[in-house]
Design a protein around this motif. Structure first.
Motif, PDB file in Angstrom:
ATOM      1  N   GLY A 143       0.809  -1.212   0.000  1.00 25.54           N
ATOM      2  CA  GLY A 143       0.000   0.000   0.000  1.00 25.54           C
ATOM      3  C   GLY A 143       0.837   1.255   0.000  1.00 25.54           C
ATOM      4  N   LEU A 144       1.930   1.234   0.752  1.00 20.81           N
ATOM      5  CA  LEU A 144       2.808   2.405   0.759  1.00 20.81           C
ATOM      6  C   LEU A 144       3.515   2.566  -0.569  1.00 20.81           C
ATOM      7  N   ALA A 145       3.859   1.442  -1.220  1.00 19.00           N
ATOM      8  CA  ALA A 145       4.460   1.544  -2.544  1.00 19.00           C
ATOM      9  C   ALA A 145       3.475   2.163  -3.531  1.00 19.00           C
ATOM     10  N   ILE A 146       2.213   1.776  -3.431  1.00 20.40           N
ATOM     11  CA  ILE A 146       1.189   2.370  -4.301  1.00 20.40           C
ATOM     12  C   ILE A 146       1.049   3.859  -4.006  1.00 20.40           C
ATOM     13  N   VAL A 172       3.586 -15.062   0.675  1.00 23.90           N
ATOM     14  CA  VAL A 172       2.887 -13.771   0.586  1.00 23.90           C
ATOM     15  C   VAL A 172       3.862 -12.638   0.830  1.00 23.90           C
ATOM     16  N   LEU A 173       4.731 -12.791   1.810  1.00 25.01           N
ATOM     17  CA  LEU A 173       5.703 -11.740   2.103  1.00 25.01           C
ATOM     18  C   LEU A 173       6.678 -11.562   0.947  1.00 25.01           C
ATOM     19  N   LEU A 174       7.084 -12.668   0.321  1.00 27.51           N
ATOM     20  CA  LEU A 174       7.986 -12.546  -0.822  1.00 27.51           C
ATOM     21  C   LEU A 174       7.319 -11.783  -1.952  1.00 27.51           C
ATOM     22  N   VAL A 175       6.070 -12.138  -2.233  1.00 29.24           N
ATOM     23  CA  VAL A 175       5.332 -11.452  -3.298  1.00 29.24           C
ATOM     24  C   VAL A 175       5.160  -9.976  -2.971  1.00 29.24           C
ATOM     25  N   ALA A 176       4.937  -9.681  -1.680  1.00 24.50           N
ATOM     26  CA  ALA A 176       4.755  -8.282  -1.282  1.00 24.50           C
ATOM     27  C   ALA A 176       6.039  -7.494  -1.482  1.00 24.50           C
ATOM     28  N   GLY A 200       6.511  -7.060  -5.241  1.00 26.81           N
ATOM     29  CA  GLY A 200       5.503  -6.159  -5.768  1.00 26.81           C
ATOM     30  C   GLY A 200       5.727  -4.723  -5.343  1.00 26.81           C
ATOM     31  N   ALA A 201       6.146  -4.512  -4.102  1.00 32.82           N
ATOM     32  CA  ALA A 201       6.388  -3.147  -3.637  1.00 32.82           C
ATOM     33  C   ALA A 201       7.516  -2.509  -4.434  1.00 32.82           C
ATOM     34  N   ILE A 202       8.569  -3.276  -4.676  1.00 33.76           N
ATOM     35  CA  ILE A 202       9.671  -2.718  -5.464  1.00 33.76           C
ATOM     36  C   ILE A 202       9.207  -2.447  -6.885  1.00 33.76           C
ATOM     37  N   ALA A 203       8.424  -3.364  -7.447  1.00 29.53           N
ATOM     38  CA  ALA A 203       7.988  -3.177  -8.828  1.00 29.53           C
ATOM     39  C   ALA A 203       7.070  -1.973  -8.955  1.00 29.53           C
ATOM     40  N   ILE A 204       6.226  -1.731  -7.932  1.00 26.74           N
ATOM     41  CA  ILE A 204       5.285  -0.618  -8.032  1.00 26.74           C
ATOM     42  C   ILE A 204       5.989   0.698  -7.810  1.00 26.74           C
ATOM     43  N   ALA A 205       6.874   0.745  -6.816  1.00 22.30           N
ATOM     44  CA  ALA A 205       7.464   2.021  -6.450  1.00 22.30           C
ATOM     45  C   ALA A 205       8.652   2.396  -7.313  1.00 22.30           C
ATOM     46  N   HIS A 206       9.104   1.486  -8.145  1.00 24.44           N
ATOM     47  CA  HIS A 206      10.254   1.786  -8.983  1.00 24.44           C
ATOM     48  C   HIS A 206       9.866   2.806 -10.044  1.00 24.44           C
ATOM     49  N   PRO A 207      10.641   3.851 -10.232  1.00 21.32           N
ATOM     50  CA  PRO A 207      10.277   4.828 -11.271  1.00 21.32           C
ATOM     51  C   PRO A 207      10.412   4.206 -12.652  1.00 21.32           C
ATOM     52  N   SER A 208       9.500   4.584 -13.547  1.00 16.19           N
ATOM     53  CA  SER A 208       9.516   3.990 -14.875  1.00 16.19           C
ATOM     54  C   SER A 208      10.711   4.508 -15.653  1.00 16.19           C
TER      55      SER A 208
END
Lengths: 110, 253
Positions: free
Chosen positions: A86-89, B228-232, B235-243
């Protein structure tokens, strides 16, 4: 004043209900997305307190003794994962929109 | 002006509560162990135990109210940390010592640090804490929440007389290994941690007990949560990474 001196399981349950309601108030009435996520964590903690109160309530049963605590551990782990994503989003959205006001984040594009 | 006074009042009451708790711990006349509390899984209807509960409850509710009313986000995070410490105290009262430590380490120690990091990244000036548009709808929401709390509280309060009579439940006993059957001794020699299910219940809330349960009864949820923690994390790195477009934006201009 035995309500203050005689602790029962219901004391913990009502406390968890109050914490849950405070979390809902935070989700509904705050505009900052980070405060909303912290209120969601409050609600998860309220659920944890309820589960642990019932786990202690039925503590004499050896079969059910650890089910509540294992569930609470899983809830803490999943809440950590959900907070990270959620924080990443929130960071990704802020990079595009430059604000974190959830009332204005109502459209997918602008 | 009113907000800083409220913050000072909250801090002062927290200090008073901490000092009162420290005094009740140090004063030998307020022995925390009562006769009823010596029984296994018993709260003990003693005043210091109840005082501890009310102290932790006040810390929890005060901290959470602090969180939802602060304009400064870092102050809200600090209120959240205080709430988590008070909840850990409640976990200790509920004989969940392992969960209490995990709560402090994971929730207050990791998740809130993550929140502080993101607050520093999102370095935006604070908005108004309460939205003014739609005040009627939000007032209605608040009233309905109050009604929900009252009704749920009534239901939860009505079950307090149906408590399990712990004085009639068989007390789990520490097991003497030499008196066990040969089967139990073989099981213990084979690495099984608990020869007797009652001994597992005796160590309620301990690290050993929760670990044993996690690796025998709930092994699959344990592995699934690690996935689940691994996926999180990924996923967090993939989402927050600048394009890529954002990365080479300043050079392309």
């Amino acid at each position: 004043m035995s309500i203050f001196y005689d602790l029962t399981t219901s004391h913990f349950l009502v406390l968890a209900a109050a914490l849950f309601c405070i979390g809902i108030v935070g989700v509904l009435l705050r505009r900052n997305v980070l405060i909303v996520m912290m209120s969601i964590e409050l609600m998860l903690n309220a659920g944890n307190i309820t589960v642990l109160a019932f786990s202690r309530h039925f503590g004499a049963d050896p079969q059910a003794a650890f089910q509540g605590q294992t569930l609470a551990l899983m809830v803490i782990a999943v809440a950590a994962a959900e907070a990270a994503v959620g924080l990443a989003i929130a960071v990704a959205v802020f990079r595009g929109r430059h604000h974190t006001n959830i009332d204005r984040l109502s459209m997918l594009k602008n | 002006m009113m907000r800083s006074d409220f913050g000072r009042a909250v801090s002062a009451s927290a200090v008073v509560a901490l000092l009162a708790g420290l005094w009740s711990w140090l004063d030998p006349s307020l022995a925390l162990a009562s006769e009823a509390g010596e029984k296994m899984h018993g709260f003990g209807n003693s005043k210091p135990v109840a005082f501890l509960f009310w102290m932790f409850a006040a810390g929890t509710l005060g901290g959470s109210l602090f969180v939802i009313t602060r304009r400064n986000m870092v102050a809200a995070v600090m209120g959240m940390v205080a709430t988590f410490f008070a909840i850990a105290g409640l976990y200790l009262m509920l004989y969940a010592s392992f969960l209490a430590v995990i709560q402090v380490l994971v929730y207050a120690g990791a998740i809130m640090v993550l929140f502080v990091f993101v607050i520093m990244i999102l370095n935006k000036e604070e908005d108004e804490p309460w939205a003014l548009e739609g005040l009627l709808g939000k007032g209605l929401a608040g009233l309905s929440l109050l009604y929900l709390f009252v009704r749920v509280g009534q239901v939860l309060w009505s079950v307090r007389d149906q408590a399990v009579d712990l004085s009639k439940a068989p007390l789990p006993k520490l097991v003497d290994l030499a008196s066990q059957s040969q089967q139990a001794q073989d099981a213990l020699a084979g690495g099984l941690a608990y020869p007797d299910k009652w001994q597992r219940a005796y160590e309620f809330g301990s690290v050993k007990g929760v670990g044993y349960t996690l690796f025998t009864d709930y092994l699959f949820p344990f592995e699934a949560v690690s996935l689940v923690l691994l996926v999180a994390v990924v996923g967090a790195i993939a989402i927050a990474h600048p394009s890529a477009k954002e990365q080479k934006g300043p050079e392309a201009s």
